[in-house]
Each structure stands twice: as structure tokens, then as C-alpha cells.
Design an enzyme around this catalytic site. Structure first.
Site, PDB file in Angstrom:
ATOM      1  N   LEU A 230       0.828  -1.218   0.000  1.00  0.00           N
ATOM      2  CA  LEU A 230       0.000   0.000   0.000  1.00  0.00           C
ATOM      3  C   LEU A 230       0.863   1.269   0.000  1.00  0.00           C
ATOM      4  O   LEU A 230       0.882   2.037  -0.966  1.00  0.00           O
ATOM      5  CB  LEU A 230      -0.920  -0.021   1.234  1.00  0.00           C
ATOM      6  CG  LEU A 230      -1.769   1.227   1.451  1.00  0.00           C
ATOM      7  CD1 LEU A 230      -2.813   1.396   0.367  1.00  0.00           C
ATOM      8  CD2 LEU A 230      -2.479   1.156   2.814  1.00  0.00           C
ATOM      9  N   ASP A 231       1.609   1.464   1.114  1.00  0.00           N
ATOM     10  CA  ASP A 231       2.373   2.699   1.284  1.00  0.00           C
ATOM     11  C   ASP A 231       3.512   2.754   0.275  1.00  0.00           C
ATOM     12  O   ASP A 231       4.378   1.885   0.262  1.00  0.00           O
ATOM     13  CB  ASP A 231       2.954   2.761   2.708  1.00  0.00           C
ATOM     14  CG  ASP A 231       1.861   2.759   3.765  1.00  0.00           C
ATOM     15  OD1 ASP A 231       1.112   3.742   3.826  1.00  0.00           O
ATOM     16  OD2 ASP A 231       1.750   1.770   4.513  1.00  0.00           O
ATOM     17  N   THR A 237       2.194   7.672   1.583  1.00  0.00           N
ATOM     18  CA  THR A 237       1.970   8.013   2.984  1.00  0.00           C
ATOM     19  C   THR A 237       3.279   8.279   3.712  1.00  0.00           C
ATOM     20  O   THR A 237       3.262   8.748   4.845  1.00  0.00           O
ATOM     21  CB  THR A 237       1.251   6.855   3.711  1.00  0.00           C
ATOM     22  OG1 THR A 237       1.896   5.651   3.304  1.00  0.00           O
ATOM     23  CG2 THR A 237      -0.216   6.815   3.398  1.00  0.00           C
ATOM     24  N   GLY A 266       8.264   0.164   4.635  1.00  0.00           N
ATOM     25  CA  GLY A 266       7.950  -1.268   4.637  1.00  0.00           C
ATOM     26  C   GLY A 266       8.153  -1.926   5.985  1.00  0.00           C
ATOM     27  O   GLY A 266       7.828  -3.095   6.168  1.00  0.00           O
ATOM     28  N   ARG A 269       5.425  -0.772  12.533  1.00  0.00           N
ATOM     29  CA  ARG A 269       5.453   0.407  13.406  1.00  0.00           C
ATOM     30  C   ARG A 269       6.454   0.255  14.552  1.00  0.00           C
ATOM     31  O   ARG A 269       7.267   1.146  14.799  1.00  0.00           O
ATOM     32  CB  ARG A 269       4.043   0.641  13.980  1.00  0.00           C
ATOM     33  CG  ARG A 269       3.869   2.004  14.598  1.00  0.00           C
ATOM     34  CD  ARG A 269       2.460   2.162  15.156  1.00  0.00           C
ATOM     35  NE  ARG A 269       1.443   1.824  14.174  1.00  0.00           N
ATOM     36  CZ  ARG A 269       0.170   1.534  14.476  1.00  0.00           C
ATOM     37  NH1 ARG A 269      -0.226   1.541  15.738  1.00  0.00           N
ATOM     38  NH2 ARG A 269      -0.693   1.214  13.535  1.00  0.00           N
ATOM     39  N   SER A 336       1.005  -2.128   7.177  1.00  0.00           N
ATOM     40  CA  SER A 336       0.309  -1.105   7.964  1.00  0.00           C
ATOM     41  C   SER A 336      -0.927  -1.651   8.667  1.00  0.00           C
ATOM     42  O   SER A 336      -1.686  -2.429   8.098  1.00  0.00           O
ATOM     43  CB  SER A 336      -0.103   0.041   7.051  1.00  0.00           C
ATOM     44  OG  SER A 336      -0.931   0.930   7.774  1.00  0.00           O
ATOM     45  N   ASN A 338      -3.090   0.503   9.513  1.00  0.00           N
ATOM     46  CA  ASN A 338      -4.073   1.543   9.149  1.00  0.00           C
ATOM     47  C   ASN A 338      -4.592   1.355   7.728  1.00  0.00           C
ATOM     48  O   ASN A 338      -5.231   2.253   7.184  1.00  0.00           O
ATOM     49  CB  ASN A 338      -3.422   2.928   9.250  1.00  0.00           C
ATOM     50  CG  ASN A 338      -3.061   3.275  10.684  1.00  0.00           C
ATOM     51  OD1 ASN A 338      -3.914   3.260  11.561  1.00  0.00           O
ATOM     52  ND2 ASN A 338      -1.790   3.556  10.930  1.00  0.00           N
ATOM     53  N   LYS A 365       7.377  -7.838   7.341  1.00  0.00           N
ATOM     54  CA  LYS A 365       8.318  -7.956   6.223  1.00  0.00           C
ATOM     55  C   LYS A 365       9.714  -7.632   6.760  1.00  0.00           C
ATOM     56  O   LYS A 365       9.815  -6.775   7.628  1.00  0.00           O
ATOM     57  CB  LYS A 365       7.958  -6.939   5.125  1.00  0.00           C
ATOM     58  CG  LYS A 365       6.573  -7.136   4.520  1.00  0.00           C
ATOM     59  CD  LYS A 365       6.245  -5.941   3.600  1.00  0.00           C
ATOM     60  CE  LYS A 365       4.790  -5.997   3.149  1.00  0.00           C
ATOM     61  NZ  LYS A 365       4.374  -4.843   2.353  1.00  0.00           N
ATOM     62  N   GLU A 389       6.055  -3.782  -4.993  1.00  0.00           N
ATOM     63  CA  GLU A 389       6.626  -3.296  -3.729  1.00  0.00           C
ATOM     64  C   GLU A 389       7.563  -2.106  -3.957  1.00  0.00           C
ATOM     65  O   GLU A 389       8.271  -2.053  -4.953  1.00  0.00           O
ATOM     66  CB  GLU A 389       7.482  -4.410  -3.106  1.00  0.00           C
ATOM     67  CG  GLU A 389       6.894  -5.084  -1.925  1.00  0.00           C
ATOM     68  CD  GLU A 389       6.708  -4.215  -0.693  1.00  0.00           C
ATOM     69  OE1 GLU A 389       7.259  -3.114  -0.636  1.00  0.00           O
ATOM     70  OE2 GLU A 389       6.006  -4.660   0.223  1.00  0.00           O
TER      71      GLU A 389
HETATM   72  C1  G6P Z   1       4.233   0.611   5.818  1.00  0.00           C
HETATM   73  C2  G6P Z   1       5.143   1.817   5.801  1.00  0.00           C
HETATM   74  C3  G6P Z   1       5.988   1.865   7.060  1.00  0.00           C
HETATM   75  C4  G6P Z   1       5.115   1.763   8.287  1.00  0.00           C
HETATM   76  C5  G6P Z   1       4.327   0.465   8.249  1.00  0.00           C
HETATM   77  C6  G6P Z   1       3.398   0.324   9.435  1.00  0.00           C
HETATM   78  O1  G6P Z   1       4.951  -0.534   5.499  1.00  0.00           O
HETATM   79  O2  G6P Z   1       5.992   1.802   4.668  1.00  0.00           O
HETATM   80  O3  G6P Z   1       6.732   3.052   7.066  1.00  0.00           O
HETATM   81  O4  G6P Z   1       5.907   1.801   9.465  1.00  0.00           O
HETATM   82  O5  G6P Z   1       3.551   0.451   7.048  1.00  0.00           O
HETATM   83  O6  G6P Z   1       2.381   1.292   9.344  1.00  0.00           O
HETATM   84  P1  G6P Z   1       1.305   1.616  10.448  1.00  0.00           P
HETATM   85  O7  G6P Z   1       0.278   2.407   9.670  1.00  0.00           O
HETATM   86  O8  G6P Z   1       0.771   0.319  10.944  1.00  0.00           O
HETATM   87  O9  G6P Z   1       1.960   2.393  11.524  1.00  0.00           O
HETATM   88 MG    MG Z   2       5.681   0.361   0.850  1.00  0.00          MG
END
Ligand code: G6P
Ligand code: MG
Length: 445
Positions: A230-231, A237, A266, A269, A336, A338, A365, A389
Site C-alpha cells: 500500500l504505502d 503516505t 515497509g 510500526r 500497515s 491503518n 516484512k 513493492e
Molecule cells: C508501511 C510503511 C511503514 C510503516 C508500516 C506500518 O509498510 O511503509 O513506514 O511503518 O507500514 O504502518 P502503520 O500504519 O501500521 O503504523
Molecule cells: Mg511500501
């Protein structure tokens, strides 16, 4: 001559370096700039030359414009804007002040403000797709021999504005490949013109075109499903994560840079927090870590609360739709927690047969768990899946899952991917998409 964000500044500049200039609506203008950058309509091309700029009228014919050489910066600050105090099209000269020198396209912006007093905002973008469509559909245009940043272009633009709608409109710069100008009474109205024209022409871009099939890595593989991170693949994001993490670092009195932020892409958190604390050489208890992660996430969620479908990265929606209409299954495979919230904001939940994210896995990952779970729910073998990715950790995860992997970004960073593409607007798409679809259709028979 100065190197500028569009190649070369062609006017004679008299610039006084000063503190940032405060003008009303700068925040609104800057938000529009961020959106244009995220949509790839303002930015930097593969040879490092910037494109696109925007401005807002201040007093009289004075206007605030993005500075020269700012195309590569994702989010601008007031330090990246310049006030053009006066300009003289005949003498080809500009007088300006601010922390940075004015965009090479300043003369063009000035000509528009000078010609109609109701115009308060000008946005100059680049897009091959919109450019081609506008030329074909005979939108107002400037002549091919009027090159960017020249008095000729400024005069041609002025003529164009006076001949067309005086309060708001779009002009295609036939002598400035891919260049389009939008102008309007407010930032909001000017932005709306761009978003509408983008919608009108962007769908024509992704055409399933049979080319170089034999060269494609995909043609040799039986692809039944595509799994998208996603991100960084569907939406950018990273900049919001960055703001939120930087505030945590600031609390502890150390700096967290954009290049540090690259290391968090990737990464889950909690692991991101560990990396951050390591950078600041901070040692805290597990409980404090959990509290910090919650604070960061609350801030991040506030930052993404107003996200909307316009933030979907260029071409990705059409790409996924093309896959689906050609019988390829699709899944989201994101670290993520979120992702549900984001997919809803972007209104793209229906694009995926399966969504697996940080809430569904216990190993982040580069562990392949997220992709293997997605494949399992799609009822597809890992070797029949391709992963998209943008992060090294994700590519390692895809490889560990025995899947094909297409990197989105730079081949220098994404070393282990089977193929790396810049984004979903490049011509390589047809080289990936067509064989992918062919394989799916063959298997359905
Ligand atoms: C993605 C982003 C990361 C982030 C991770 C967790 O992989 O690339 O930078 O830390 O998601 O995201 P979250 O929204 O759960 O904090
Ligand atoms: Mg990504």
C-alpha cells in the site's frame, strides 16, 4: 544563466535574498503544490530536471511563486517560495525577493496576472497524457515556436487568456512539451480545473498494448494473482509517517532526516520505532515504547484523516482495474495496521479480492507471512503471484515467498526485484500487463 526548475532561467533576474514572504493563502497554495507533486504533475524527470510551478497573486501584479530548482522536493516550505515584485516582458527582466530565486516560468505567470485582474492563481503542470488530449481536442494553445520561459510565450499566453475565458481556464503550451497552464480566481478553483482535466484524460493512458512480449520477465511466468503493497505503491503516505516520526524525535531532542525515514519504509510500526530510537541513541522501557507508538499513530491518523481519492498514485487504479478485467486476482499485502482506514478514504476497497495487513500477521516484512497469507486466501500458489513493492524489506519478503516481484522506484535501491519500474505511468507497463493478462486468459481456458 541560472539552472532552473525547468531547465534554464531565460530572463534577467534581479533578486534580493530575504526571509520568507508571508502572503495569505500560502498554506492553501502549498497544499495544492503537494497534491500536484503527489500526482506527478509537478516534479523532476529521470534526468533530474524539474517541471511545473505554481503561484498566487499578492498585491497588484506582485505574486508569490515556487522557487527555481524546487521540483525534486516533495513538500515545500515557505523557504521555497519567492515574491516577484515586478516584471518587464519587453526587457525580459524580473525583480524578486525571498529565500530562493523565482521559477524560470515567472514571466508566464506574470503575463497572466497582468492581463486579467480577477485571476489570482496560476498552476503550471506537465502531463503527456493531458497534453496530447488537449491538443487533440483543440483546447486554447500557445504556438509551437513559443518556448518555455521566454517573452514570446508570455505574450502568447496573454493573448490566449484574453481570447478565452478571462476568469478561469486551461491552456496547452504546444511549444513546451507536456506543458499545461491552469488559471483561476482562487487556488481551489484552479486546482479543480486540473483535477477535472486529469480525470478526463488519464484513463486513456493505460492501454494494453502488445509490445516486446518476449523481453518481459512476466511472459515466462504463469501469473494468476497480483499482490500490492500500500504505502509507496498505491499512495504516498511516507511523508505523513515522516512528519509524525520527526515529532517523536524532536521530543527526545534529536533530528530525524528524510534519508533516515527511508529506512522505515515497509518496516512495521514497532520496528520503525526501534530504528528511530537507535538513531537518537535513546533507551526506554517497553511500556514507554508502546506509549510512544500510540502517540505517533494518533498523530499519523490525524494527518491522513483528510486523505481523498486524488492522492492515489498516478495510474495505479487503472492498472489494477485492467488486471482484474483480464482475470487476474488482486490482493493488498501491507505492513500497515491503518490500511483499512486508508483504503476507505481512497475509496478503493473494491479493487481487492483479499486484504492482508499488519493486523493479520505476526511477522513483519521481510518475513513472507503477509504475502503467503494473501496467496492462500486467493487460493493461488506463490509461484503464480507477482508482488508490487517499493521497499527493500517488501522485496525480500516477496522473494522469500517464492513470488515474482516488481519494484516501484529506483533500481539502485531495489536491487533484488525481478524488474523495477518508476511508477504506473511508464511505458514498461504494457510490457508487464499484457503478458500477465495473456497468461491468465490461457489458464482460464
Ligand atoms: C508501511 C510503511 C511503514 C510503516 C508500516 C506500518 O509498510 O511503509 O513506514 O511503518 O507500514 O504502518 P502503520 O500504519 O501500521 O503504523
Ligand atoms: Mg511500501
Amino acid at each position: 544563466m541560472l539552472i532552473s526548475n525547468e531547465g534554464y532561467v531565460k530572463y534577467n533576474a534581479k533578486h534580493i535574498f530575504s526571509k520568507p514572504i508571508k502572503v495569505p493563502y500560502l498554506l492553501q497554495l502549498n497544499n495544492a503544490r503537494t497534491l500536484m507533486y503527489n500526482l506527478g504533475l509537478i516534479g523532476v524527470n529521470s534526468t533530474g530536471v524539474g517541471y511545473g510551478n505554481l503561484s498566487i497573486r499578492f498585491h497588484g501584479d506582485e505574486f508569490l511563486i515556487t522557487g527555481t530548482n524546487t521540483g525534486a522536493i516533495s513538500v515545500l516550505s515557505p523557504n521555497d517560495y519567492c515574491l516577484v515584485k515586478s516584471f518587464d516582458i519587453v526587457r525580459n527582466s524580473i525583480i524578486s525577493c525571498g529565500p530562493v530565486q523565482a521559477s524560470s516560468e515567472s514571466m508566464t505567470h506574470g503575463a497572466i496576472y497582468r492581463s486579467v485582474s480577477e485571476i489570482n492563481c496560476v498552476i503550471h503542470i506537465h502531463s503527456k497524457n493531458i497534453f496530447d488530449g488537449m491538443i487533440r481536442d483543440k483546447y486554447p494553445f500557445t504556438p509551437e515556436n513559443a518556448e518555455y520561459g521566454t517573452p514570446d510565450l508570455a505574450i502568447a499566453i496573454e493573448n490566449c487568456v484574453l481570447k478565452s475565458d478571462k476568469k478561469e481556464g486551461l491552456i496547452v503550451l504546444a511549444g513546451h512539451d507536456e506543458g499545461i497552464i491552469a488559471y483561476g480566481c482562487t487556488v481551489e478553483k484552479t486546482l479543480k480545473l486540473i483535477l477535472e482535466i486529469k480525470k478526463k484524460y488519464e484513463r486513456e493512458h493505460i492501454i494494453v498494448n502488445v509490445t516486446k512480449e518476449n523481453n518481459s520477465i512476466m511472459s515466462k511466468n504463469k501469473i494468476k494473482a497480483a499482490i500490492f503493497d500500500l504505502d509507496g505503491v498505491i499512495v504516498d503516505t511516507a511523508k505523513y509517517h515522516y512528519i509524525a516520526w520527526k515529532e517523536i524525535a524532536k521530543k527526545y531532542g534529536f533530528d530525524f532526516t528524510e534519508s533516515d525515514n527511508e529506512r522505515l519504509k515497509g518496516v512495521s510500526r514497532m520496528e520503525s520505532l526501534d530504528i528511530l530510537l537507535n538513531i537518537g541513541k535513546i533507551k526506554i522501557s517497553q511500556k514507554e515504547k508502546e506509549d510512544l507508538a500510540t502517540i505517533k499513530n494518533e498523530r499519523y491518523k490525524a494527518l491522513i484523516a483528510n486523505m481523498n481519492p486524488d492522492e492515489i498514485l498516478y495510474g495505479v487504479r487503472e492498472f489494477i482495474e485492467s488486471l482484474r478485467s483480464n482475470g487476474i486476482l488482486t490482493a493488498l499485502g501491507s505492513a500497515s495496521k491503518n490500511s483499512g482506514f486508508i483504503l476507505e478514504k481512497l475509496n478503493i476497497l473494491p479493487l481487492f479480492d483479499v486484504v492482508i495487513d499488519g493486523n493479520h500477521v505476526s511477522n513483519a516484512k521481510p518475513n513472507p507471512e503477509v504475502f503467503l497469507k494473501a496467496a492462500k486466501l486467493l487460493n493461488t500458489l506463490p509461484e503464480n503471484c507477482v508482488v508490487f513493492e517499493d521497499a527493500q524489506a517488501g522485496i525480500e519478503a516477496a522473494k522469500a515467498a517464492n513470488m515474482k516481484c516488481i519494484g516501484i522506484g529506483s533500481p539502485k535501491i531495489l536491487k533484488n526485484a525481478d524488474l523495477v519500474i518508476e511508477g504506473f505511468k511508464s511505458t514498461e507497463l504494457s510490457e508487464i500487463l499484457h503478458p500477465l493478462c495473456l497468461n491468465a486468459k490461457k489458464q482460464q481456458k
